[in-house]
Design an enzyme around this catalytic site. Structure first.
Site, PDB file in Angstrom:
ATOM      1  N   GLU A 129       0.821  -1.222   0.000  1.00 22.67           N
ATOM      2  CA  GLU A 129       0.000   0.000   0.000  1.00 22.67           C
ATOM      3  C   GLU A 129       0.851   1.268   0.000  1.00 22.67           C
ATOM      4  OE1 GLU A 129      -3.635   0.436   0.007  1.00 22.67           O
ATOM      5  OE2 GLU A 129      -2.651   2.269  -0.660  1.00 22.67           O
ATOM      6  N   GLY A 134       1.949   7.385  -0.595  1.00 18.71           N
ATOM      7  CA  GLY A 134       2.299   7.499   0.832  1.00 18.71           C
ATOM      8  C   GLY A 134       1.168   7.013   1.725  1.00 18.71           C
ATOM      9  N   ASP A 201      10.042   7.929 -10.532  1.00 17.37           N
ATOM     10  CA  ASP A 201       9.242   7.475  -9.384  1.00 17.37           C
ATOM     11  C   ASP A 201       7.742   7.506  -9.722  1.00 17.37           C
ATOM     12  OD1 ASP A 201       9.104   6.990  -6.313  1.00 17.37           O
ATOM     13  OD2 ASP A 201       7.777   8.695  -6.628  1.00 17.37           O
ATOM     14  N   LYS A 205       5.023   4.341  -9.972  1.00 16.55           N
ATOM     15  CA  LYS A 205       3.711   4.325  -9.300  1.00 16.55           C
ATOM     16  C   LYS A 205       2.580   4.123 -10.301  1.00 16.55           C
ATOM     17  CE  LYS A 205       5.359   7.099  -5.441  1.00 16.55           C
ATOM     18  NZ  LYS A 205       5.769   8.449  -5.032  1.00 16.55           N
ATOM     19  N   GLY A 302       6.948  11.082   3.397  1.00 17.77           N
ATOM     20  CA  GLY A 302       7.306  11.419   4.775  1.00 17.77           C
ATOM     21  C   GLY A 302       7.197  10.186   5.662  1.00 17.77           C
TER      22      GLY A 302
HETATM   23  P1  NDP Z   1      16.298   5.855   3.393  1.00 19.88           P
HETATM   24  O1  NDP Z   1      17.446   6.028   2.468  1.00 19.88           O
HETATM   25  O2  NDP Z   1      15.926   6.928   4.346  1.00 19.88           O
HETATM   26  O3  NDP Z   1      16.520   4.507   4.256  1.00 19.88           O
HETATM   27  C1  NDP Z   1      17.024   3.322   3.725  1.00 19.88           C
HETATM   28  C2  NDP Z   1      17.379   2.373   4.849  1.00 19.88           C
HETATM   29  O4  NDP Z   1      17.779   1.134   4.304  1.00 19.88           O
HETATM   30  C3  NDP Z   1      18.530   2.849   5.729  1.00 19.88           C
HETATM   31  O5  NDP Z   1      18.291   2.469   7.065  1.00 19.88           O
HETATM   32  C4  NDP Z   1      19.758   2.087   5.198  1.00 19.88           C
HETATM   33  O6  NDP Z   1      20.721   1.810   6.181  1.00 19.88           O
HETATM   34  C5  NDP Z   1      19.097   0.786   4.749  1.00 19.88           C
HETATM   35  N1  NDP Z   1      19.743   0.155   3.600  1.00 19.88           N
HETATM   36  C6  NDP Z   1      19.729   0.569   2.315  1.00 19.88           C
HETATM   37  N2  NDP Z   1      20.370  -0.318   1.526  1.00 19.88           N
HETATM   38  C7  NDP Z   1      20.792  -1.316   2.335  1.00 19.88           C
HETATM   39  C8  NDP Z   1      21.500  -2.539   2.131  1.00 19.88           C
HETATM   40  N3  NDP Z   1      21.924  -2.902   0.919  1.00 19.88           N
HETATM   41  N4  NDP Z   1      21.733  -3.340   3.189  1.00 19.88           N
HETATM   42  C9  NDP Z   1      21.324  -2.974   4.434  1.00 19.88           C
HETATM   43  N5  NDP Z   1      20.636  -1.836   4.688  1.00 19.88           N
HETATM   44  C10 NDP Z   1      20.386  -1.017   3.652  1.00 19.88           C
HETATM   45  O7  NDP Z   1      15.060   5.491   2.456  1.00 19.88           O
HETATM   46  P2  NDP Z   1      13.509   5.783   2.725  1.00 19.88           P
HETATM   47  O8  NDP Z   1      13.119   5.275   4.045  1.00 19.88           O
HETATM   48  O9  NDP Z   1      13.194   7.191   2.376  1.00 19.88           O
HETATM   49  O10 NDP Z   1      12.843   4.888   1.574  1.00 19.88           O
HETATM   50  C11 NDP Z   1      12.786   3.486   1.697  1.00 19.88           C
HETATM   51  C12 NDP Z   1      11.834   2.942   0.642  1.00 19.88           C
HETATM   52  O11 NDP Z   1      10.525   3.462   0.850  1.00 19.88           O
HETATM   53  C13 NDP Z   1      12.198   3.319  -0.789  1.00 19.88           C
HETATM   54  O12 NDP Z   1      11.872   2.246  -1.627  1.00 19.88           O
HETATM   55  C14 NDP Z   1      11.293   4.511  -1.092  1.00 19.88           C
HETATM   56  O13 NDP Z   1      11.003   4.633  -2.465  1.00 19.88           O
HETATM   57  C15 NDP Z   1      10.058   4.116  -0.332  1.00 19.88           C
HETATM   58  N6  NDP Z   1       9.187   5.219   0.052  1.00 19.88           N
HETATM   59  C16 NDP Z   1       9.709   6.328   0.666  1.00 19.88           C
HETATM   60  C17 NDP Z   1       8.880   7.336   1.084  1.00 19.88           C
HETATM   61  C18 NDP Z   1       9.399   8.542   1.777  1.00 19.88           C
HETATM   62  O14 NDP Z   1       8.598   9.468   2.036  1.00 19.88           O
HETATM   63  N7  NDP Z   1      10.691   8.643   2.077  1.00 19.88           N
HETATM   64  C19 NDP Z   1       7.423   7.256   0.888  1.00 19.88           C
HETATM   65  C20 NDP Z   1       6.962   6.029   0.240  1.00 19.88           C
HETATM   66  C21 NDP Z   1       7.832   5.073  -0.143  1.00 19.88           C
HETATM   67  P3  NDP Z   1      21.525   2.993   6.948  1.00 19.88           P
HETATM   68  O15 NDP Z   1      20.517   3.683   7.821  1.00 19.88           O
HETATM   69  O16 NDP Z   1      22.570   2.300   7.755  1.00 19.88           O
HETATM   70  O17 NDP Z   1      22.078   3.880   5.875  1.00 19.88           O
HETATM   71  N1  HSE Z   2      10.174  10.137  -3.079  1.00 14.22           N
HETATM   72  C1  HSE Z   2       8.785   9.818  -3.049  1.00 14.22           C
HETATM   73  C2  HSE Z   2       7.971  11.068  -3.195  1.00 14.22           C
HETATM   74  C3  HSE Z   2       8.433   9.138  -1.757  1.00 14.22           C
HETATM   75  O1  HSE Z   2       8.537  12.157  -3.011  1.00 14.22           O
HETATM   76  O2  HSE Z   2       6.782  10.974  -3.506  1.00 14.22           O
HETATM   77  C4  HSE Z   2       6.997   8.688  -1.697  1.00 14.22           C
HETATM   78  O3  HSE Z   2       6.747   7.642  -2.573  1.00 14.22           O
END
Ligand code: NDP
Ligand code: HSE
Length: 323
Positions: A129, A134, A201, A205, A302
């Protein structure tokens, strides 16, 4: 009573938001799920990094097998980002009998059939979802309560980062780079924001939305896609002088049995409902042949809004865990 154990792959924006919600709403979540839900393991790239959340450092590991092969974990939440190793981790988790929840639209869009097939072959649930819109529950709505419709059109703003940048450029006159930096600081942008600003992105979606609404899988790279990186302050000023706002729009329409789709910036009249969608908010119009036109609106990016959708999926799965 059985406690559902969650393994978080990633503790960045989405992983942290999910962790925070599972902690702050522990009691109401247990009531909704019919059993307590807790985080039993976390994967991070750097297990020693200082985190802004109150988390036991002993549950953080840099070894994916601590979660993927753990006997105690029931649900794996993938919030790493990128197509690989995220897809391989999800597939391995399912093969090890774990349900999977993800927010990762890049991985879902690239490997949609493979992920669904692996879940089905292994008798586990796969939910995503949070991958579109988001905190907006659009995928669940299209797959359940709206399933009685044949859909004819989807049109929307589905990227928070670019909508935030365009809003700040339009309403506050911020330069593009400053607005992008602010979106990154707020946790809206992808790790590599190229995916946001070049429309990739949004294409990911739209692939997912079209698969669920029209039953047609279109690879994201087959969707004609234009982002916002070439929009200048002059373009914005010209649109404003004309009573318009520039928005990055995902569009899919079925006409005479043929599906047309695109991702591109569009100039919308200021009184168009999508022109009023600002900052990281997203909005999705969908038209069904029974329900007519619907509009979904909410925060599209977020930590907490996205975590809200992830936790919703965790609860739905937890309800079905009876062992
Ligand atoms: P971040 O870059 O903030 O976090 C990624 C996390 O994954 C970090 O904790 C990082 O570790 C860990 N990580 C990444 N690669 C590896 C690896 N190879 N092995 C182990 N750990 C790893 O990303 P987001 O949270 O922003 O996004 C995560 C997912 O969610 C993405 O697919 C994004 O598209 C999706 N998403 C994001 C949204 C948003 O608002 N940000 C909204 C909706 C979806 P470390 O902390 O040590 O660097
Ligand atoms: N990078 C994405 C955005 C996160 O800004 O919409 C949510 O999917």
């Amino acid at each position: 009573m059985k406690t559902v154990k969650v393994g978080l792959l990633g503790i960045g924006n989405v992983g942290s938001g999910t962790f925070q919600i599972l902690s702050m709403n522990r009691n109401s979540i247990a009531e909704a799920a019919g059993k307590p839900v807790c985080v039993a393991g976390v994967l991070a790239r750097n297990k020693n990094k200082k985190r802004d959340i109150d988390i036991d450092p002993d549950i953080i590991s840099d070894d994916p097998d601590c979660i993927l092969k753990s006997d105690e974990i029931d649900i794996v939440v993938e919030a790493l980002g990128g197509i690989e190793p995220a897809t391989t981790f999800m597939i391995n988790a399912m093969k090890n009998g774990k349900h999977v929840v993800t927010a990762n639209k890049a991985a879902v869009a690239a490997n949609y059939d493979k992920l669904l097939k692996t879940a089905s072959e292994n008798g586990v649930q796969f939910k995503f979802e949070a991958s579109v819109g988001g905190g907006i529950p659009i995928l669940n709505a299209v797959s359940t309560v709206l399933r009685g419709n044949e859909f004819t059109e989807i049109m929307g703003i589905v990227n928070g980062t670019t909508n935030y940048i365009l809003t700040k450029m339009t309403e506050e006159g911020l330069p593009y780079e400053t607005a992008l930096k602010s979106a990154q600081e707020k946790g809206f942008a992808e790790a590599d924001p190229t995916a946001d600003v070049e429309g990739i992105d949004v294409a990911n979606k739209l692939t997912i939305l079209m698969a669920l609404a029209f039953g047609v899988y279109v690879k994201p790279e087959e969707i004609p896609t234009l982002g916002i990186s070439r929009i200048t302050e002059k373009d914005i000023a010209e649109a404003r002088a004309n009573g318009e706002k520039i928005k990055l729009i995902a569009h899919a329409k079925k006409e005479n049995g043929k599906l047309q789709y695109s991702v591109k910036p569009m100039r919308l009249a200021e009184n168009h409902p999508l022109a009023g969608v600002s900052n990281e908010f997203n909005a999705i119009f969908i038209t069904g042949n029974a329900v007519g036109e619907l509009m979904f609106y909410g925060r599209g990016a977020g930590p907490l809004p996205t975590g809200s959708a992830v936790v919703g999926d965790i609860i739905e799965i937890s309800k079905t865990i009876t062992y």
